[in-house]
Write an enzyme that holds these catalytic residues in place. Structure first.
Site, mmCIF file in Angstrom:
data_model
loop_
_atom_site.group_PDB
_atom_site.id
_atom_site.type_symbol
_atom_site.label_atom_id
_atom_site.label_comp_id
_atom_site.label_asym_id
_atom_site.label_seq_id
_atom_site.Cartn_x
_atom_site.Cartn_y
_atom_site.Cartn_z
ATOM 1 N N GLU A 195 0.683 -1.089 0.056
ATOM 2 C CA GLU A 195 0.065 -0.035 0.029
ATOM 3 C C GLU A 195 0.993 1.396 0.016
ATOM 4 O OE1 GLU A 195 -3.843 -1.905 2.281
ATOM 5 O OE2 GLU A 195 -2.644 -0.513 3.382
ATOM 6 N N GLU A 243 -6.805 -7.243 -1.039
ATOM 7 C CA GLU A 243 -7.191 -7.442 0.223
ATOM 8 C C GLU A 243 -8.743 -6.578 0.336
ATOM 9 O OE1 GLU A 243 -4.937 -5.456 3.201
ATOM 10 O OE2 GLU A 243 -3.018 -5.992 2.209
ATOM 11 N N LYS A 294 -5.595 -6.418 15.826
ATOM 12 C CA LYS A 294 -6.395 -7.452 16.424
ATOM 13 C C LYS A 294 -7.776 -7.667 16.435
ATOM 14 C CE LYS A 294 -5.427 -5.561 21.292
ATOM 15 N NZ LYS A 294 -4.624 -4.561 20.853
ATOM 16 N N PHE A 295 -8.238 -6.189 16.215
ATOM 17 C CA PHE A 295 -9.777 -6.351 16.021
ATOM 18 C C PHE A 295 -10.314 -6.288 14.454
ATOM 19 C CE2 PHE A 295 -9.183 -3.974 20.135
ATOM 20 C CZ PHE A 295 -9.474 -5.153 20.941
#
Length: 681
Positions: free
Chosen positions: A153, A309, A358-359
């Site tokens: 990116e 992605e 992590k979320f």
């Protein structure tokens, strides 16, 4: 990229980022078993693993990556091998602190994030080439590696860098661009505010200044910043190409990284790849998704592209990270496929337990395999296997929207007539009007060959080169239909107002010029009386902007009823050669654009598809068959007359009408409706 060289052969690519370095070795075996269950055939590896591969300067440890690639290959899973240069390791910054990014206010950016190296740093460039070379030498012949993925990116989070290395590189770039200080001074208009330069070493970066910095300097700095990022990519790409024959790419972020010129980048990759994440605050995010996918296909020149992605559900960096509802992941994925993607990948395979993301949702969520997300991932993988015949087919569009990164960079600078005039808003408004009307859209640069389109829309062409205006004018003269929105054709490539005034380079096509801008106050609205061809007047609501128009042959089809331009032209149509050019001098919302676009479509010999609200239909054309993808974003079942054929997801024949349930997708294979075997109209 040819069909024969697509990374996963004749299959639709399916998978995502895989970061096994975050997990113990026993988890790897579970991962590959679950990947096989889901139908995963491609994973991206190594994108953030520089510190684990080059443990200290020039000291490498590839043992874990060797084992991983062997394991994936043994399980029939191909690898998109990344270079980890978006995140240099701690030892690099300890050794080369001068390679850190410097913000506009002079703050030096520290370690602990990603993308923190200066693109102009020779030390960073050398280190990036070294790790790319080592990877290519070691894995170019590995049977698992089918694609190379440079960096991650570009432009996010670092687009501009104000380090000492950037100052030096900027001067070199300017000397190559202008050749002499006289040319630089002329281009930048340095006679204004006494900014003339007499020595190259006096030329600096547009740091924070007491008032507004020179806009031409700012524009060139944006060009330079994009160039430096692309030079980093090219250096790594060429290092890999010296040893490897597989295709090489990097992942764009389409309209989410405004500092990158996607059309320029696309010329440097072997296959275009894009990352896309829904904007949770946008209740119509599926339209923004379609825009990004059409833009990606367009910069790919119509060739198949790779969705590198997207997310299975919520992301983690927005103020409110909204989870996707049941079926939304499949609709998102197949909307990308409908618009030319031959690969559907996610970030990431297994949800991280630690770190900043992590979320963020994943293919294998924290909830494990007994979860809705996992079941939908498996279902999507099986659906893509059934859709393998779609691979390699192409999308054709009769309508194009102009997209020029340099114009957007210039329009975003300070001291414009109104802060309410935003190019993103206008592009989205016109795109959504076309989307609702069921028309397929390409994005093009104003310099491109436009002869294949019936309608070209210019929602935000603030910066328009004289030669590009001539291209648009020729398009109209040759029979095309052009629609231009307000605040277009204002400046040239140096952000200088065109000689002859506002819209001067489009005067011949539009049959008018603009004498003065008449922006409205915050919250102020106006009305336009819409009277095409003497039809009964219809009032259209408008806001933000009006122009004081000087007619030069154009026909008035809309007049301001109030506001500073009351009684003056608001919307015009001009016949030029075999075509026509329309000018809309105010901001109309998506609904108010409907009657205007209806007349524009008539000029362009186009017709709205008449689809139910929030239903989209896109056709991909192959050599022997067409693939009609119908996506129902609404809460009601719909009946669509799409012709006879075979519905691929349900493996059912269709005769006449196809029922697409609420929130579902159908893909109809029909016989190609044209002569010729190249898949083109």
């Amino acid at each position: 990229m040819s069909l024969s060289s697509w990374p996963t052969g004749s299959a639709i690519s399916f998978g995502g980022d895989y970061n096994p370095e975050q997990w113990s070795r026993d988890v790897w075996d579970e991962d590959v078993a679950l990947m096989r269950q889901a139908g995963v055939n491609l994973v991206s590896v190594g994108i953030f693993s520089w510190g684990m591969l080059e443990v200290s300067e020039g000291v490498f440890d590839f043992a874990w990556l060797d084992e991983l690639l062997d394991l994936l290959h043994a399980n029939g899973i191909a690898v998109d091998l990344g270079t980890p240069t978006a995140s240099p390791p701690a030892w690099f910054f300890a050794q080369y602190p001068q390679a850190r990014v410097v913000a506009k206010d002079g703050t030096v950016q520290g370690f602990g994030s990603r993308g923190m190296a200066s693109p102009s740093s020779p030390e960073y460039r050398a280190a990036a080439v070294r790790i790319a070379t080592e990877l290519a030498q070691r894995y170019a012949q590995h049977p698992a590696v089918v694609l190379w993925h440079v960096h991650n990116e570009y432009g996010a989070p670092v687009g501009e860098d104000f380090s000492p290395a950037a100052v030096t590189a900027f001067r070199v770039w300017l000397q190559a661009r202008y050749g002499s200080l006289d040319e630089l001074n002329a281009a930048w208009g340095t006679a204004f505010w006494g900014q003339r330069y007499t020595r190259w070493e006096h030329v600096g970066l547009p740091h924070a200044t007491p008032s507004v910095a020179n806009p031409a300097q700012r524009l060139d700095f944006a060009r330079f910043s994009d160039h430096q990022l692309r030079a980093c990519y090219i250096a790594e790409r060429d290092a890999i190409r010296a040893h490897a024959t597989q295709p090489i790419t990097t992942n764009f972020m389409a309209n989410e990284c405004p500092g990158t010129d996607l059309f320029a980048w696309a010329r440097e990759v072997d296959v275009v790849a894009n990352d896309h994440y829904l904007t949770a605050a946008d209740p119509r995010g599926h339209v923004g998704l379609a825009l990004a996918a059409d833009l990606t296909r367009s910069v790919a020149g119509g060739a198949p592209w790779l969705l590198m992605e997207h997310s299975t559900s919520a992301v983690n960096w927005q103020p409110r990270n909204v989870a996707k509802r049941a079926g939304e992941m499949a609709r998102n994925s197949l909307s990308h496929l409908a618009r030319g993607a031959d690969g559907i990948l996610f970030f990431q395979w297994r949800a991280s337990r630690s770190g900043a993301e992590k979320f963020h949702s994943a293919m294998l969520p924290h909830a494990g395999t007994d979860s809705r997300v996992w079941r939908e991932v498996v279902e999507l993988g099986h659906s893509l296997q059934r859709l393998a015949p779609v691979q390699g087919s192409r999308v054709h569009a009769d309508v194009a929207i102009l997209w020029d990164a340099e114009s957007f960079w210039a329009q975003d600078l300070e001291w414009r007539p109104s802060v309410d005039v935003q190019h993103r808003e206008r592009v989205r408004a016109y795109y959504e009007r076309l989307w609702r009307d069921g028309l397929t859209i390409d994005f093009v640069q104003p310099s491109q060959d436009l002869s294949g389109y019936r309608l070209v829309v210019a929602p935000a062409s603030y910066l328009l080169r004289v030669q590009d205006a001539a291209n648009l004018t020729a398009f109209v003269a040759d029979g095309g239909t052009l629609l231009v929105s307000f605040f277009s054709g204002i400046v040239d490539e140096h952000d200088a107002v065109h000689q002859g005034g506002f819209l001067a380079p489009l005067r011949e096509a539009l049959g008018l010029t603009v004498e003065e801008f008449l922006p409205l106050r915050a919250g102020e609205t106006a009305r336009v009386s819409w009277t095409p061809d003497g039809a009964q007047a219809q009032e259209l609501p408008a806001d933000v902007w009006q122009d004081d128009i000087a007619l030069d042959g154009a026909q008035v089809v809309g007049t301001y009823l109030d506001g500073p331009a009351a009684g003056r032209p608001a919307i015009t149509r001009n016949a030029h050669g075999a075509g026509s050019a329309w000018y809309v001098s105010t901001r109309l919302d998506i609904d108010a654009l409907a009657p205007v676009m209806e007349r524009v479509y008539a000029d362009a010999r186009l017709a709205p598809a008449g689809l139910p609200f929030d239903v989209e239909v896109v056709t991909r054309r192959g050599a022997d068959a067409d693939f009609v993808v119908a996506i129902n974003h609404s809460a009601e079942d719909v009946d669509l007359a799409l012709g006879d054929g075979q519905e691929l997801l349900g493996a059912a024949p269709v005769s006449g009408t196809l029922v697409v349930p609420a929130g579902s997708v159908a893909v109809l294979r029909t016989d190609a409706r044209r002569v010729g075997g190249d898949g083109q109209p």
